[in-house]
Design a protein around this motif. Structure first.
Motif, PDB file in Angstrom:
ATOM      1  N   THR A   1       5.603   3.313   1.719  1.00 49.38           N
ATOM      2  CA  THR A   1       4.562   2.186   1.386  1.00 49.38           C
ATOM      3  C   THR A   1       4.593   1.134   2.574  1.00 49.38           C
ATOM      4  O   THR A   1       5.589   1.241   3.563  1.00 49.38           O
ATOM      5  N   LYS A   2       3.759   0.510   2.964  1.00 49.21           N
ATOM      6  CA  LYS A   2       3.688  -0.644   3.722  1.00 49.21           C
ATOM      7  C   LYS A   2       3.200  -2.001   3.108  1.00 49.21           C
ATOM      8  O   LYS A   2       2.482  -1.740   2.354  1.00 49.21           O
TER       9      LYS A   2
ATOM     10  N   GLN B   1      -9.696  -0.960   2.462  1.00 48.17           N
ATOM     11  CA  GLN B   1      -8.628  -0.307   3.130  1.00 48.17           C
ATOM     12  C   GLN B   1      -8.960   1.247   2.726  1.00 48.17           C
ATOM     13  O   GLN B   1      -9.417   1.532   1.544  1.00 48.17           O
ATOM     14  N   LYS B   2      -8.161   2.067   3.427  1.00 46.24           N
ATOM     15  CA  LYS B   2      -8.056   3.524   3.131  1.00 46.24           C
ATOM     16  C   LYS B   2      -7.103   3.867   2.227  1.00 46.24           C
ATOM     17  O   LYS B   2      -7.209   4.948   1.674  1.00 46.24           O
ATOM     18  N   HIS B   3      -6.119   3.313   2.308  1.00 49.69           N
ATOM     19  CA  HIS B   3      -4.780   3.430   1.357  1.00 49.69           C
ATOM     20  C   HIS B   3      -5.020   2.556   0.055  1.00 49.69           C
ATOM     21  O   HIS B   3      -5.514   1.571  -0.350  1.00 49.69           O
ATOM     22  N   THR B   4      -4.252   3.098  -0.941  1.00 47.36           N
ATOM     23  CA  THR B   4      -4.262   2.709  -2.361  1.00 47.36           C
ATOM     24  C   THR B   4      -3.255   1.580  -2.514  1.00 47.36           C
ATOM     25  O   THR B   4      -2.196   1.519  -1.879  1.00 47.36           O
TER      26      THR B   4
ATOM     27  N   PHE C   1       0.750  -1.147  -0.072  1.00 46.73           N
ATOM     28  CA  PHE C   1       0.104  -0.026   0.167  1.00 46.73           C
ATOM     29  C   PHE C   1       0.964   1.066  -0.168  1.00 46.73           C
ATOM     30  O   PHE C   1       1.918   1.222   0.570  1.00 46.73           O
ATOM     31  N   ALA C   2       0.312   2.292  -0.572  1.00 40.25           N
ATOM     32  CA  ALA C   2       1.088   3.655  -0.620  1.00 40.25           C
ATOM     33  C   ALA C   2       0.285   4.200   0.528  1.00 40.25           C
ATOM     34  O   ALA C   2      -0.973   4.444   0.470  1.00 40.25           O
ATOM     35  N   VAL C   3       1.228   4.584   1.582  1.00 40.09           N
ATOM     36  CA  VAL C   3       0.556   5.308   2.819  1.00 40.09           C
ATOM     37  C   VAL C   3       0.903   6.819   2.997  1.00 40.09           C
ATOM     38  O   VAL C   3       0.257   7.333   3.814  1.00 40.09           O
ATOM     39  N   GLY C   4       1.663   7.374   2.157  1.00 41.60           N
ATOM     40  CA  GLY C   4       1.928   8.675   2.062  1.00 41.60           C
ATOM     41  C   GLY C   4       3.350   9.221   1.605  1.00 41.60           C
ATOM     42  O   GLY C   4       3.827   8.379   0.836  1.00 41.60           O
TER      43      GLY C   4
END
Length: 72
Positions: A27-28, A55-58, A15-18
Motif C-alpha cells: 500500500t501507499k 488514480q489507477k490504483h484502488t 491505495f492498494a498498489v500490488g
C-alpha cells in the motif's frame, strides 16, 4: 482554563498498489496538506472521491488528520 484549537487538517488516502514477493499487499499513502480547517467531513469525502477517480490504483482508506493545539 485550557482551550484547544484546530491547527491543521490533512486528507490522507491509502491505495492498494500490488503484491510483494512474499504475497503480502503493498500500500501507499498520499497525504494532502493545506486543507481548509473548516471543511466538513462530507466535503472532504467528496474531494477524496474526486482524487481517487483520477488514480489507477484502488483506494482502501480515507482519513482526516486533525492536529490540535492546546492553549492555557
Amino acid at each position: 482554563m485550557d482551550e484547544q484549537f484546530l491547527e491543521v487538517t490533512k486528507l490522507q488516502i491509502e491505495f492498494a498498489v500490488g503484491i510483494d514477493a512474499q504475497g503480502k499487499p503493498v500500500t501507499k499513502k498520499k497525504t494532502f496538506s493545506n486543507t481548509n480547517n473548516g471543511v466538513g467531513g462530507s466535503a472532504l469525502k467528496r474531494c477524496a472521491d474526486a482524487i481517487v477517480s483520477l488514480q489507477k490504483h484502488t483506494a482502501i482508506g480515507v482519513k482526516r488528520l486533525d492536529t490540535w493545539g492546546l492553549e492555557s
